[in-house]
Design an enzyme around this catalytic site. Structure first.
Site, short mmCIF file in Angstrom:
data_model
loop_
_atom_site.label_atom_id
_atom_site.label_comp_id
_atom_site.label_asym_id
_atom_site.label_seq_id
_atom_site.Cartn_x
_atom_site.Cartn_y
_atom_site.Cartn_z
N LEU A 96 5.53 -6.15 -26.29
CA LEU A 96 6.98 -5.91 -26.32
C LEU A 96 7.55 -6.41 -27.65
O LEU A 96 7.12 -7.44 -28.16
CB LEU A 96 7.65 -6.62 -25.15
CG LEU A 96 7.23 -6.07 -23.77
CD1 LEU A 96 7.59 -7.04 -22.66
CD2 LEU A 96 7.85 -4.70 -23.52
N HIS A 112 -2.33 -15.40 -19.26
CA HIS A 112 -3.41 -15.03 -20.17
C HIS A 112 -4.70 -15.73 -19.74
O HIS A 112 -4.68 -16.92 -19.43
CB HIS A 112 -3.05 -15.45 -21.62
CG HIS A 112 -4.10 -15.07 -22.59
ND1 HIS A 112 -4.26 -13.78 -23.05
CD2 HIS A 112 -5.10 -15.80 -23.17
CE1 HIS A 112 -5.30 -13.74 -23.87
NE2 HIS A 112 -5.82 -14.95 -23.95
C1 GRF Z 1 -5.58 -10.72 -15.99
O1 GRF Z 1 -6.78 -11.24 -16.43
C2 GRF Z 1 -4.43 -11.27 -16.80
O2 GRF Z 1 -4.62 -12.58 -17.21
C3 GRF Z 1 -4.43 -10.37 -17.99
O3 GRF Z 1 -4.75 -9.10 -17.49
C4 GRF Z 1 -5.49 -9.22 -16.27
C5 GRF Z 1 -4.76 -8.46 -15.21
O4 GRF Z 1 -5.42 -8.35 -13.99
N1 GRF Z 1 -3.20 -10.47 -18.73
P1 GRF Z 1 -4.67 -7.88 -12.69
O5 GRF Z 1 -4.08 -6.49 -12.97
O6 GRF Z 1 -3.61 -8.86 -12.33
O7 GRF Z 1 -5.74 -7.79 -11.62
#
Ligand code: GRF
Length: 203
Positions: A96, A112
């Site tokens: 964004l 993250h």
């Molecule tokens: C997770 O590992 C999150 O940390 C990252 O993307 C992934 C998303 O997984 N930003 P989900 O769609 O919540 O299963």
């Protein structure tokens, strides 16, 4: 006082969204309610999770927009129409702009899958994060929940949880472990904390 209205932005499977929905059910998340899920991918399984929980959904794709600013304007309109106070990026695979993040200063959280400042920033998403951690040979990784500003993964850290790496971990096993042991635990907790904080500030 009313609950904080939360929008969750997703692109994929939505296991973090599920963790939030479950937290609302179990009472871990009690100061806020998930009222909207926005996906930039029409087929994202996260949309089904939202529908199953009776949460309103919207799909806004980049393809249907002529520019990043139109894409963001559409997201903003949808957030405004739904009276959203807090945005959670849970596997939302779009960066964004500063224009967007400034409008929602201290009101956007991201999860993250590493211990920031390691293995983060542009290009570090999905399995790549875990591949990088294994390639470097770190023995501990984890997850971070942070506020979102214009720098990818650069906003203030709100919560972190460590996960031990074992000799036989692969990027895939590590990804699962980090989700289960860290992401799904700290995301709901930090969302509750920030909702509480916003409510306090509004008093
Ligand atoms: C997770 O590992 C999150 O940390 C990252 O993307 C992934 C998303 O997984 N930003 P989900 O769609 O919540 O299963």
């Amino acid at each position: 006082m009313n609950k904080i209205r939360i929008a969750v932005l997703v692109s994929g499977g939505g296991t973090n969204l599920q963790a939030l929905l479950d937290a609302e059910k179990s009472g871990v998340l009690k100061s806020g309610e998930i009222t909207l899920v926005i996906s930039n991918k029409p087929g994202a399984y996260a949309l089904e999770r939202a529908a199953k929980a009776g949460v309103k959904t919207a799909v806004i794709t980049k393809k249907e927009c002529v520019s990043q600013s139109e894409f963001e304007a559409r997201i903003r309109n949808t957030l405004e129409e739904n009276g959203i106070d807090l945005i959670i990026l849970a596997g939302f695979m779009c960066i964004l702009s500063a224009d967007f993040t400034r409008r929602y200063d201290k009101r956007i959280l991201n999860v993250h899958p590493s211990l920031i400042p390691s293995f983060c920033g542009e290009g570090f998403y999905g399995l790549r994060v875990h591949e990088a951690a294994l390639a470097y040979g770190v023995k501990v990784t984890g997850a971070t929940v942070h506020l979102v500003n214009e720098i990818p993964d650069g906003g203030k850290i709100r919560m972190q949880k460590a996960v031990e790496i074992s000799e036989d971990d692969t990027p895939e096993t590590l990804q699962k472990k980090v989700m289960k042991e860290a992401e799904w635990v700290i995301l709901p907790r930090s969302v509750e904390l920030i909702c509480k904080k916003i409510k306090e500030e509004e008093k």
